[in-house]
Design a protein around this motif. Structure first.
Motif, short mmCIF file in Angstrom:
data_model
loop_
_atom_site.label_atom_id
_atom_site.label_comp_id
_atom_site.label_asym_id
_atom_site.label_seq_id
_atom_site.Cartn_x
_atom_site.Cartn_y
_atom_site.Cartn_z
N ASN A 309 0.85 -1.19 0.00
CA ASN A 309 0.00 0.00 0.00
C ASN A 309 0.89 1.25 0.00
O ASN A 309 1.53 1.55 1.00
CB ASN A 309 -0.88 -0.05 1.26
CG ASN A 309 -1.85 1.12 1.35
OD1 ASN A 309 -1.71 2.10 0.61
ND2 ASN A 309 -2.80 1.02 2.25
N ILE A 311 0.37 4.23 0.37
CA ILE A 311 0.07 5.22 1.41
C ILE A 311 0.91 4.95 2.65
O ILE A 311 1.42 5.88 3.29
CB ILE A 311 -1.44 5.19 1.73
CG1 ILE A 311 -2.23 5.65 0.50
CG2 ILE A 311 -1.78 6.03 2.94
CD1 ILE A 311 -3.73 5.43 0.58
N LEU A 312 1.09 3.67 2.99
CA LEU A 312 1.86 3.34 4.20
C LEU A 312 3.35 3.59 3.99
O LEU A 312 4.07 3.92 4.93
CB LEU A 312 1.60 1.88 4.60
CG LEU A 312 0.14 1.50 4.85
CD1 LEU A 312 0.03 0.09 5.41
CD2 LEU A 312 -0.55 2.50 5.78
N LYS A 314 4.58 6.07 2.30
CA LYS A 314 4.76 7.51 2.51
C LYS A 314 4.79 7.88 3.98
O LYS A 314 5.36 8.89 4.38
CB LYS A 314 3.63 8.28 1.81
CG LYS A 314 4.02 8.73 0.42
CD LYS A 314 2.92 9.59 -0.18
CE LYS A 314 2.58 9.08 -1.57
NZ LYS A 314 1.18 9.21 -1.93
N LEU A 315 4.17 7.04 4.82
CA LEU A 315 4.12 7.34 6.25
C LEU A 315 5.35 6.82 6.99
O LEU A 315 5.44 6.96 8.21
CB LEU A 315 2.85 6.73 6.88
CG LEU A 315 1.53 7.36 6.39
CD1 LEU A 315 0.34 6.56 6.91
CD2 LEU A 315 1.43 8.81 6.84
N GLY A 316 6.27 6.19 6.27
CA GLY A 316 7.53 5.81 6.91
C GLY A 316 7.74 4.32 7.11
O GLY A 316 8.76 3.91 7.67
N ALA A 317 6.77 3.50 6.68
CA ALA A 317 6.93 2.06 6.86
C ALA A 317 7.62 1.46 5.64
O ALA A 317 7.48 1.96 4.53
CB ALA A 317 5.57 1.40 7.05
N SER A 318 8.38 0.39 5.86
CA SER A 318 9.06 -0.27 4.75
C SER A 318 8.32 -1.55 4.37
O SER A 318 8.18 -2.45 5.17
CB SER A 318 10.50 -0.62 5.14
OG SER A 318 11.00 -1.58 4.23
N GLN A 319 7.84 -1.58 3.11
CA GLN A 319 7.14 -2.79 2.64
C GLN A 319 8.00 -3.57 1.66
O GLN A 319 7.50 -4.46 0.97
CB GLN A 319 5.81 -2.40 1.98
CG GLN A 319 4.84 -1.79 2.96
CD GLN A 319 3.59 -1.23 2.28
OE1 GLN A 319 2.63 -1.95 2.06
NE2 GLN A 319 3.61 0.05 1.97
N GLY A 328 5.45 -6.23 1.74
CA GLY A 328 4.10 -6.25 1.19
C GLY A 328 3.08 -5.73 2.18
O GLY A 328 3.42 -5.22 3.24
N MET A 330 0.99 -5.97 4.95
CA MET A 330 0.86 -6.88 6.09
C MET A 330 -0.31 -6.53 7.01
O MET A 330 -0.49 -7.19 8.03
CB MET A 330 2.16 -6.90 6.91
CG MET A 330 3.30 -7.67 6.26
SD MET A 330 2.89 -9.44 5.99
CE MET A 330 2.99 -10.06 7.66
N LEU A 567 -7.32 5.40 -6.73
CA LEU A 567 -7.27 6.42 -5.68
C LEU A 567 -6.18 6.11 -4.67
O LEU A 567 -5.51 7.01 -4.15
CB LEU A 567 -8.64 6.52 -4.99
CG LEU A 567 -9.75 7.08 -5.90
CD1 LEU A 567 -11.11 6.91 -5.25
CD2 LEU A 567 -9.48 8.54 -6.23
N MET A 568 -5.98 4.82 -4.37
CA MET A 568 -4.92 4.44 -3.43
C MET A 568 -3.56 4.82 -4.00
O MET A 568 -2.71 5.39 -3.31
CB MET A 568 -4.96 2.93 -3.16
CG MET A 568 -3.90 2.46 -2.18
SD MET A 568 -3.88 0.66 -1.99
CE MET A 568 -2.95 0.18 -3.45
N LYS A 572 -5.07 9.00 -2.10
CA LYS A 572 -6.31 9.57 -1.57
C LYS A 572 -6.82 8.76 -0.37
O LYS A 572 -6.83 7.53 -0.41
CB LYS A 572 -7.35 9.58 -2.69
CG LYS A 572 -8.76 9.94 -2.26
CD LYS A 572 -9.10 11.38 -2.65
CE LYS A 572 -10.54 11.72 -2.29
NZ LYS A 572 -10.68 12.69 -1.22
N LEU A 573 -7.24 9.48 0.69
CA LEU A 573 -7.78 8.81 1.88
C LEU A 573 -9.25 9.16 2.07
O LEU A 573 -9.70 10.23 1.66
CB LEU A 573 -7.00 9.23 3.12
CG LEU A 573 -5.56 8.73 3.23
CD1 LEU A 573 -4.86 9.38 4.41
CD2 LEU A 573 -5.54 7.21 3.37
N THR B 89 -7.60 2.44 1.88
CA THR B 89 -7.70 3.90 1.73
C THR B 89 -8.44 4.53 2.90
O THR B 89 -8.88 5.68 2.81
CB THR B 89 -8.42 4.28 0.42
OG1 THR B 89 -9.71 3.66 0.42
CG2 THR B 89 -7.65 3.84 -0.80
N GLY B 114 11.03 5.55 7.17
CA GLY B 114 11.20 4.88 5.88
C GLY B 114 11.72 3.47 6.02
O GLY B 114 11.63 2.68 5.08
N VAL B 116 10.92 1.53 8.92
CA VAL B 116 10.16 0.83 9.96
C VAL B 116 9.52 -0.43 9.35
O VAL B 116 8.73 -0.32 8.41
CB VAL B 116 9.07 1.74 10.55
CG1 VAL B 116 8.27 1.00 11.61
CG2 VAL B 116 9.69 3.01 11.11
#
Lengths: 575, 194
Positions: A309, A311-312, A314-319, A328, A330, A567-568, A572-573, B89, B114, B116
């Motif tokens: 995702n 969006i996640l 951009k919020l700082g999580a590593s997928q 991926g 999770m 949108l994702m 967009k939220l 979303t 980035g 985490v």
């Protein structure tokens, strides 16, 4: 992703290896021939017939078969309803769970009787251990056995050359229960227990953690229920989190075993069909078509979920997929399964009418969630539910030869039998009921406040929850975008309709179709006959399934998952 | 009428076989063959049960490795297993992840925006996930080591020791069982369970 792809490949190979031995065994069982289990099972079978007053030599026509099936379903449904309503007063209730409310008990009984197993109840706090065994697990056996019986009758009709008899419902049901489901379930239970699935009669265990917090952990005889829940493509969990719960599905190995259990019988029935048709290639053609669609579905879902995702991110999580994490999307997934074992399970459970889940479908990326929806909307014909799946595949095969016949201007034939007006009407009826019910009720729910407000998520995802709800219940799947609160009066009612219609408006026209074909003389193949065994037929069958499905559902899916995917990606939220 | 009578009798016979004999016999067999597993894989320390190996539990102290966020009840409620049901979303999901990311970065020295691990800030499917990824465990090593006065190498060695690889070499994903790792930490420092 290499390991994930390897898991998927191994799974597909194992399915191919199961098809022949189990399919050949089932052919023996349903031709009432001797099997290696006869010394043990035959006495129990005979006793069952004696106790129930069944004459095993008497065959039934379509009316007798359908009536037996319907009345028996109703009897088991009422029995189950009574147990759930009285559970507070019955033994084996260590957690002191009260009687189930009428609405929830009705919905649950219908849901299990139709092989849907939609969970409006929370098992940990609303179902006693006796109800788990005597109502839920037992109905899992019965609704699966009924499905297989219907399929066997259908196959007989298609492959017989005289008379209009379809077999004896009681014999078919009893034999699928005693010779197929029960033996596999016994072995499967022990395999699951060896990995950590619980099997005891205790109440919740209260433990004090090292940080001094009390944790109560629900227990029960759940390995024996877990295996039949998968094997019978039922899907109603012993726990609210279903097959994601570590006590239902503790390791990646149990995950593999459970996925194989879901598909074993539907896959093997394609082989059994080949035996009945007198040509194994007829069965393999169906197998190949279903497998092609299964692989398409896995590919789309895996790619979408592994990408995650944005969006996640951009919020700082590593997928990202690295040596130390699968990466991926999770949200709503278990670490031991990661992405590959989760999405393979999602594909398998929506290809069939199982509906067990090992991850939160509501939190899937939109395209993956939409693919799960489409799997169900295609009629669950990618091997499909036990019994009804092969019937769905065969109805599509009849559609395919009909379309091929139109293209060359010839009366279509399937298995040497002419497909005429009456058969086509019944086949179309068996296909049409689904989209009319699922889309009709989804449209109703989307405009009525009681329908709309039940959705948890805002924006297009809310419409996806509604769509998933009606498609899943009509398809007797039972998995959910579980943010939808389906326990209110509106959803309980339309859910009940969807489940009943989905089950019986499919089985009854199919039996009528089988009976109509049973009496037809076989026409010897001529140079103009369209062969239903080769790759051209497989391609045509896949095309018919996908095109009928896509044309029917594309507009609805465009407004839900497809627009949400765009949108994702745009960040967009809604909320 | 004949249908009704046969149906009722068949209902009773299948209930006895599938609803009573089958589950009870299987329970008996399971209790004999795999008693520990059939009874919930409970973990004992000094004779006292402290949890189940398979069921995640909450840890809040900085000296313990912490599990993933949980949507089961108020968190790790094993009477109310559940996933979050938040769509991709949904603003509520983004807000929750944003808060978690900030908290984890503040709590764990060396962890940067980035990087985490995704499982650290997402809820599991059961709400009772007993495991974390290796990346998640590694991200917590510095904090746990500092809180315990142990060397980072010693803590990391325990993480490696308690990492379960892919089953049969290819199934599932490598994972670290949080309860077992925390018990190993306590026993490495000679801490007695309360």
């Amino acid at each position: 992703m290499g390991w994930g792809i390897l898991q998927i490949v191994v799974f597909v190979v194992l399915l191919g290896l199961i098809a022949k031995p189990l399919g050949a065994y089932m052919a023996h069982v349903f031709r009432n021939e001797r099997t290696f289990l006869d010394p043990v099972v035959r006495p129990v079978e005979k006793l069952t017939y004696r106790l129930c007053g069944v004459d095993e030599t008497r065959e039934m026509g379509v009316v007798g078969y359908a009536m037996s099936l319907l009345v028996f379903n109703l009897a088991v449904l009422l029995f189950m309803y009574a147990i759930l309503r009285l559970q507070g007063h019955l033994p084996l209730n260590p957690a002191h769970i009260p009687d189930m409310s009428p609405t929830v008990a009705f919905n649950t009984s219908v849901s299990f009787a139709t092989n849907t197993n939609w969970q409006v109840y929370v098992p940990e706090s609303q179902v006693s251990l006796l109800s788990q065994m005597l109502a839920l697990a037992r109905e899992n056996f019965v609704s699966a056995a009924v499905g297989i019986a219907a399929a066997v009758a259908f196959i007989r009709g298609l492959t017989r050359h005289s008379g209009k008899q379809l077999g004896n419902f009681w014999v078919d049901m009893t034999r699928s229960f005693l010779y197929v489901l029960l033996p596999i379930a016994i072995i499967g239970t022990l395999v699951l227990v060896s990995q950590g699935v619980v099997q005891n009669l205790d109440g919740p265990k209260h433990v004090v953690t090292i940080e001094g917090v009390t944790q109560s952990i629900a227990q029960g005889p759940f390995a024996s229920q877990e295996i039949i829940k998968e094997l019978g493509t039922n899907g109603g969990g012993s726990y609210n989190a279903n097959s994601a719960h570590p006590y239902e599905n503790p390791t990646p190995l149990t995950n593999l075993v459970e996925m194989l259990a879901i598909l074993a019988i539907p896959v093997a029935l394609t082989y059994t069909f080949g035996r009945f048709a007198g040509s194994q290639r007829q069965g393999w053609a169906l197998f190949a078509a279903a497998m092609v669609i299964l692989l398409m579905s896995v590919t789309v879902m895996y790619a979408s979920e592994q990408k995650g995702n944005p969006i996640l991110t951009k919020l700082g999580a590593s997928q990202a997929s690295t040596a130390t994490q699968a990466g991926g999307n999770m949200e709503g997934k278990e670490v031991r399964f990661g992405i590959a074992s989760s999405i393979l399970f999602s594909t398998v459970t929506t290809d069939t009418s199982c509906g067990a889940v090992n991850n939160g479908h509501d939190s899937l990326t939109p395209i993956a969630g939409g693919t799960a929806m489409l799997n169900m909307a295609l009629g669950e014909v990618v091997f499909g539910g036990v019994g009804v799946g092969i019937m769905g595949l065969l109805v599509n095969a009849i559609l395919a030869v009909f379309i091929a016949g139109l293209m060359v201007g010839r009366t279509p034939e399937y298995l040497g039998k002419k497909i005429e007006g009456r058969e086509m009407k019944l086949a179309v009826l068996a296909v049409l009921y689904f989209c009319v019910t699922a889309l009709g009720f989804a449209a109703l729910a989307a405009i009525v406040p009681a329908g709309k407000n039940a959705a948890l998520n805002p924006g297009p995802h809310g419409l996806s929850e509604i769509l998933y709800g009606t498609i899943s219940q009509t398809g007797n799947n039972g998995s959910a975008f579980a943010g939808l609160t389906a326990s209110g009066r509106f959803w309980s009612t339309i859910g009940g309709f969807c489940m009943m219609w989905g089950r019986f408006f499919f089985i009854i026209p199919c039996l009528a179709l089988a009976s109509s074909l049973a009496g037809k003389k076989s026409v010897p193949p001529s140079p103009g006959t369209f062969p239903t065994t080769g790759p051209i037929f497989v391609v045509l069958l896949v095309g018919v399934i996908l095109i009928v499905g896509a044309l029917t559902y594309f507009p609805a899916l465009a407004l839900g998952p497809i627009v949400e995917q765009f949108l994702m990606n745009a960040g967009k939220l809604f909320g | 009428m004949k249908y009704v009578w046969t149906s009722i009798r068949m209902t009773i016979v299948t209930a006895v076989i599938a609803g009573i004999i089958y589950p009870l016999v299987m329970t008996g067999l399971a209790q004999v063959t795999f008693p520990g597993k059939a009874n919930g894989s409970l973990v004992k320390v000094n004779g006292r049960v402290v949890g189940s190996k398979l069921i995640g539990q909450d840890f809040t102290s900085a000296k313990y490795f912490q599990p993933r966020p949980s949507a089961a009840g108020k968190g790790y409620d094993a009477m109310d297993s559940s996933f979050s049901n938040l769509g991709p979303t949904n603003k509520a999901l983004a807000d929750r992840v944003q808060v978690s990311v900030k908290q984890e970065i503040a709590a764990n020295p060396g962890l940067v925006f980035g990087a985490v691990p995704i499982d650290m800030v997402t809820t599991s499917a059961s709400g009772l996930d007993p495991d974390i990824t290796v990346a998640n465990a590694q991200a917590q090593v510095a904090r746990v080591a500092a809180a315990r006065g142990m060397s980072a190498q010693a803590v990391l060695a325990l993480v490696v020791q308690h990492t379960t690889g892919r089953e049969l070499g290819f199934l599932g994903e490598p994972h670290v069982n949080v309860l077992e790792l925390n018990l190993a930490l306590d026993s490495a420092q000679g801490v007695k369970a309360p």
